[in-house]
Design a protein around this motif. Sequence first.
Motif, mmCIF file in Angstrom:
data_model
loop_
_atom_site.group_PDB
_atom_site.id
_atom_site.type_symbol
_atom_site.label_atom_id
_atom_site.label_comp_id
_atom_site.label_asym_id
_atom_site.label_seq_id
_atom_site.Cartn_x
_atom_site.Cartn_y
_atom_site.Cartn_z
ATOM 1 N N ASP A 142 0.830 -1.201 0.000
ATOM 2 C CA ASP A 142 0.000 0.000 0.000
ATOM 3 C C ASP A 142 0.866 1.252 0.000
ATOM 4 N N ILE A 143 1.950 1.182 0.747
ATOM 5 C CA ILE A 143 2.842 2.335 0.808
ATOM 6 C C ILE A 143 3.429 2.619 -0.568
ATOM 7 N N ARG A 144 3.739 1.546 -1.269
ATOM 8 C CA ARG A 144 4.336 1.718 -2.587
ATOM 9 C C ARG A 144 3.390 2.378 -3.570
ATOM 10 N N LYS A 145 2.121 2.093 -3.402
ATOM 11 C CA LYS A 145 1.162 2.543 -4.416
ATOM 12 C C LYS A 145 1.011 4.055 -4.429
ATOM 13 N N ASN A 146 1.289 4.701 -3.337
ATOM 14 C CA ASN A 146 1.051 6.132 -3.237
ATOM 15 C C ASN A 146 2.374 6.892 -3.146
ATOM 16 N N PRO A 147 2.831 7.424 -4.288
ATOM 17 C CA PRO A 147 4.175 8.034 -4.295
ATOM 18 C C PRO A 147 4.344 9.142 -3.271
ATOM 19 N N ALA A 148 3.310 9.940 -3.094
ATOM 20 C CA ALA A 148 3.462 11.071 -2.178
ATOM 21 C C ALA A 148 3.638 10.569 -0.750
ATOM 22 N N PHE A 149 2.814 9.609 -0.381
ATOM 23 C CA PHE A 149 2.929 9.082 0.973
ATOM 24 C C PHE A 149 4.230 8.315 1.156
ATOM 25 N N ARG A 150 4.625 7.601 0.107
ATOM 26 C CA ARG A 150 5.859 6.831 0.186
ATOM 27 C C ARG A 150 7.041 7.724 0.561
ATOM 28 N N SER A 151 7.101 8.895 -0.072
ATOM 29 C CA SER A 151 8.260 9.743 0.212
ATOM 30 C C SER A 151 8.206 10.254 1.654
ATOM 31 N N GLN A 152 6.979 10.490 2.148
ATOM 32 C CA GLN A 152 6.869 10.925 3.542
ATOM 33 C C GLN A 152 7.230 9.795 4.506
ATOM 34 N N PHE A 153 6.809 8.604 4.124
ATOM 35 C CA PHE A 153 7.114 7.450 4.969
ATOM 36 C C PHE A 153 8.631 7.249 5.064
ATOM 37 N N HIS A 154 9.279 7.365 3.929
ATOM 38 C CA HIS A 154 10.742 7.228 3.930
ATOM 39 C C HIS A 154 11.399 8.289 4.776
ATOM 40 N N ASP A 155 10.822 9.471 4.680
ATOM 41 C CA ASP A 155 11.349 10.583 5.451
ATOM 42 C C ASP A 155 11.334 10.252 6.939
ATOM 43 N N MET A 156 10.184 9.740 7.387
ATOM 44 C CA MET A 156 10.069 9.355 8.798
ATOM 45 C C MET A 156 11.098 8.295 9.144
#
Lengths: 444, 250
Positions: free
Chosen positions: B56-70
């Motif tokens: 699911d995280i992969r599917k959403n590029p915007a959220f993915r980058s935030q997740f990585h940031d965290m």
Amino acid sequence: MAGNWLEAVELTSSGRPVLLPSEIECSLLSAVDLECEDLPNFPNLKSGILTLTTHRLLWVSDSSSQGASSAIPLASISHIFSAKKSLKSIFASPRIRFQLSVSPDGRVSNSGSGSRSVVVTMVVRGKGADLDVFLTKFWDNWRGRAWETGNADVTSGSESVSGSTSSGLYTKEGTVRMVGVSGILRKEQEMWETTDKSLQDAFQDLNALMSKAKEMVMLAEKMRQKLLSGSTSQPGAAEDEELGSKQEMQDWLLSVGIISPVTKESAGALYHQQLSRQLADFVRLPLERAGGMINLIDIYCLFNRARGTELISPEDLLQACFLWEKFDVPVMLRKFDSGVMVIQNKSHSDEEIFARIKTLATKPDALRTGISASDAAITLGVAPGMAKEHLLTAESKGFLCRDISPDGFRFYINLFPEIDPNNVYLVKDYGVYDTWLKVASASR
Amino acid sequence: MRRRPGIGGLQNAAAARDQYRALGQNVAQIRTDLMKEQLATFKSQLEDFARKHKNDIRKNPAFRSQFHDMCTKVGVDPLASNKGFWAELLGIGDFYYELGVQIVDICLATRPHNGGLINLQELCNLLRRRRKNDREAVSEDDCLRAISKLKVLGNGFEVISVGKRKLVRSVPTELNKDHNEILELAQSQGFVTVDEVERRLSWTSGRAIDALDTLLDEGLAMIDDGHKDGIRRYWFPCVSSISTLVGADT
């Protein structure tokens, strides 16, 4: 002039668009034309790669050497037409139409409040592109209005972070007394409770985390800064563990983040080509740090680290490197006889090395006894294995001659080009030949 | 509050200051403890999410980058796939790729200390520490399998045996600066011994032996076992001081 109608996009050296600070790439389509019948001076945008980001539509010409590129801010789009399903559309290339608001002089306005509206048609000639998926993403991004929240959040975010750090209460004892100790303690406790609560809320499920993502990123940043800056005076047994976690965090900082990694999902058929370009942009920095040459496997790790969870396989990486030959990029893949593969700068490559080898080989000592791989290694500051490789390449280019003797494998400067074929006995009194002659006769 | 004169007043003021300071330190202590606790929760939650919602995280590029940031900010490794049945059986899936990336990462991080040569066992331990929340521990066999996946990228990464130990070498001969150091060392007397290399350069024995063996293979060194003390010498005829010696004789 085509340029003044739409804003141009800045491109990286490998021909990928440079994104704005919080902009994220979402989808790519190949062989896209942009047409607009309402405007007579609309630029000729034929067969380019269209990138959809959270902020803009970017169109980059396929032949990237021309560097033709344009950007349409999503903010200026006033309507996206849904795809018409008709008999005609089965045979023609699929089209997506959207309405742009422009200012009277025909420029696209950023605010979306232009006085005129024009309709732009996107013709997708590329095969295998899933247009429905693209259209959904297009709608989502357009409605998401990331460009509005983005700027505001960046500023307010930094404020709140700095604000909370300056509220450190016991740094200035004066402030403590003025506010009152119990008040501060209460405030402190409240702060922790809210943090606790927001952590709990955010991690309930994925949707909750998604909606609170920005807040959590800020919290993470805050924690990191506090842990890295403070707590040096902490005595005791916790020290060891703390040092470990500090170390861990600093290690992580080393990985330069790629905010919009090219994925199979976003790039589709363009995957390898775009990956290759992104890789070329990425390797520049690690390559510089490693002195112009780096093991491919090291890059595999660094690149994947920068991509986060979007791992690529070793096979994909190799494919991306092979594609460099087709693009105009400043790096190249090199394979040694030993089977080791490295990435190196094109500029770093042979010319400079040859020049240094030549200087080495024309030193008086070297003219007399030649040079070995280890001599070259010491002078060039590279590993002996590498130095040998360089010497053999220099030999194949005709700069050096080899001599195999009990002393081992040694190389001399190649004097044969200096000899005049018409008069082999002519002794030149200049150039390398002359220097060699002097040295050789002096040693006798 | 009016300030009272005299020694008593001064002492009072000093005592009050001390109390404030003690309180301040107390609060600071509690604050760091609390923060550590919250950080730990944050970390474990992120790790959980990385594992559970990977797709699911992969599917959403915007959220993915935030997740990585965290993840990067609090020091969580976002690579946390379970081995799973198919990976175990056929070696497919992301698990071994992830391990591969983590293994190379560890090698890169430890390179300044060990010159790119690491004991397989040590590597495994470091890997386990990094994946400590994983339910199943990573075995040496898993490491070897992950390394074999990297073979596609050339021979720059290999497992070698020195004695009974298995070592992982992450620096290929072409880029290995260890050899230069040995050559430099050999310049003074024309030869080195394993002991000498270890002592002078403070290397582990595996590292010294590996480097000397490579130099032998490259034809830069020669073995001399004929010395009275029975210690093997590695001669370097190519080192310039010796070759000038030979040159002077003839």
